[in-house]
Design a protein around this motif. Sequence first.
Motif, short mmCIF file in Angstrom:
data_model
loop_
_atom_site.label_atom_id
_atom_site.label_comp_id
_atom_site.label_asym_id
_atom_site.label_seq_id
_atom_site.Cartn_x
_atom_site.Cartn_y
_atom_site.Cartn_z
N GLU A 62 23.43 15.62 10.09
CA GLU A 62 23.04 16.71 10.97
C GLU A 62 21.60 16.51 11.42
OE1 GLU A 62 24.74 19.77 12.05
OE2 GLU A 62 26.31 18.31 11.65
N LEU A 63 21.34 16.77 12.67
CA LEU A 63 20.01 16.63 13.26
C LEU A 63 19.56 18.01 13.72
CD1 LEU A 63 17.90 14.52 13.90
CD2 LEU A 63 19.06 14.11 16.07
N ASP A 64 18.45 18.49 13.19
CA ASP A 64 18.01 19.86 13.43
C ASP A 64 16.70 19.89 14.22
OD1 ASP A 64 20.15 20.71 11.89
OD2 ASP A 64 18.95 20.85 10.06
N GLY A 65 16.65 20.80 15.18
CA GLY A 65 15.43 21.06 15.93
C GLY A 65 14.68 22.22 15.31
N GLY A 66 13.57 22.60 15.91
CA GLY A 66 12.72 23.66 15.38
C GLY A 66 13.39 25.00 15.23
N HIS A 67 14.38 25.30 16.08
CA HIS A 67 15.05 26.60 15.99
C HIS A 67 15.82 26.77 14.68
CE1 HIS A 67 18.22 24.03 17.60
NE2 HIS A 67 19.10 24.91 17.15
N ARG A 90 29.95 15.17 2.39
CA ARG A 90 28.53 15.10 2.03
C ARG A 90 27.74 15.32 3.31
NH1 ARG A 90 27.16 9.73 0.22
NH2 ARG A 90 28.93 9.09 1.46
N VAL A 91 26.72 16.16 3.24
CA VAL A 91 25.93 16.48 4.42
C VAL A 91 24.49 16.09 4.16
CG1 VAL A 91 25.17 18.32 5.97
CG2 VAL A 91 27.45 18.44 4.92
N ILE A 92 23.92 15.31 5.07
CA ILE A 92 22.48 15.03 5.02
C ILE A 92 21.88 15.53 6.32
CG2 ILE A 92 22.56 13.14 3.36
CD1 ILE A 92 22.39 11.16 5.64
N ARG A 93 20.68 16.07 6.22
CA ARG A 93 20.02 16.69 7.38
C ARG A 93 18.69 16.01 7.64
NH1 ARG A 93 23.08 21.29 7.73
NH2 ARG A 93 22.05 21.99 9.62
N PHE A 94 18.38 15.90 8.92
CA PHE A 94 17.09 15.38 9.35
C PHE A 94 16.55 16.30 10.44
CE2 PHE A 94 19.55 11.64 8.07
CZ PHE A 94 18.71 11.12 7.09
N VAL A 106 14.91 7.25 8.33
CA VAL A 106 16.17 7.96 8.55
C VAL A 106 17.34 7.01 8.36
CG1 VAL A 106 17.60 9.14 10.28
CG2 VAL A 106 15.17 9.72 10.05
N MET A 107 17.26 5.83 8.98
CA MET A 107 18.36 4.88 8.90
C MET A 107 18.52 4.30 7.49
SD MET A 107 19.66 5.30 11.71
CE MET A 107 20.98 4.13 11.43
N GLU A 108 17.41 4.13 6.77
CA GLU A 108 17.51 3.68 5.38
C GLU A 108 18.26 4.70 4.54
OE1 GLU A 108 13.56 2.80 4.03
OE2 GLU A 108 13.47 0.92 5.17
N ARG A 109 17.97 5.97 4.76
CA ARG A 109 18.67 7.03 4.00
C ARG A 109 20.15 7.05 4.35
NH1 ARG A 109 18.29 12.70 2.74
NH2 ARG A 109 20.14 13.03 1.47
N VAL A 110 20.48 6.92 5.63
CA VAL A 110 21.89 6.90 6.04
C VAL A 110 22.59 5.69 5.43
CG1 VAL A 110 23.47 6.64 8.01
CG2 VAL A 110 21.51 8.20 8.17
N TYR A 111 21.95 4.52 5.49
CA TYR A 111 22.54 3.30 4.92
C TYR A 111 22.79 3.48 3.43
CZ TYR A 111 23.48 -1.61 4.09
OH TYR A 111 24.09 -2.79 3.75
N ALA A 112 21.81 4.04 2.73
CA ALA A 112 21.97 4.26 1.28
C ALA A 112 23.11 5.24 1.00
CB ALA A 112 20.66 4.77 0.68
N GLU A 113 23.26 6.26 1.83
CA GLU A 113 24.35 7.22 1.63
C GLU A 113 25.71 6.57 1.89
OE1 GLU A 113 24.45 10.38 0.55
OE2 GLU A 113 22.28 10.51 0.27
N VAL A 114 25.78 5.69 2.88
CA VAL A 114 27.05 5.05 3.22
C VAL A 114 27.41 3.97 2.22
CG1 VAL A 114 28.19 3.57 4.93
CG2 VAL A 114 26.92 5.57 5.68
#
Length: 131
Positions: A62-67, A90-94, A106-114
Amino acid sequence: MVSPAIRRAVAKKLRANTTPHERILWRALKELPIEGTHFRRQAPIGPYVVDFFCPAKRLIVELDGGHHNEDATAQRDNERQAWLEKEGYRVIRFWNSDVTGDLNAVMERVYAEVHGALDADALPLRRHRRG
């Protein structure tokens, strides 16, 4: 509950109107080693549409903006994430700023999760054909 046809239409509309941060992350996700990392964007899951989804790993990004800092939005995000996790995802947020500030992290975290770890080899994805 919202009908599947409506959820698909909403997902299609969201794919057509992506934010600049979503486009950056989408291009990066497509460059991951292909084994086990096929991602879908704006994928309907249950009553929700998630930003990015890797079906083989049941991983949602998930990709979150300021709102998303606003109390009501944060509460909805928490309820949504709890429902998704209860369903086995599993949900990861950035934050958007993570994508623009340090896309490599960000991509390192995604790679590690996958793949389980940064130094793990990507395993071949077994594709299942629908009948």
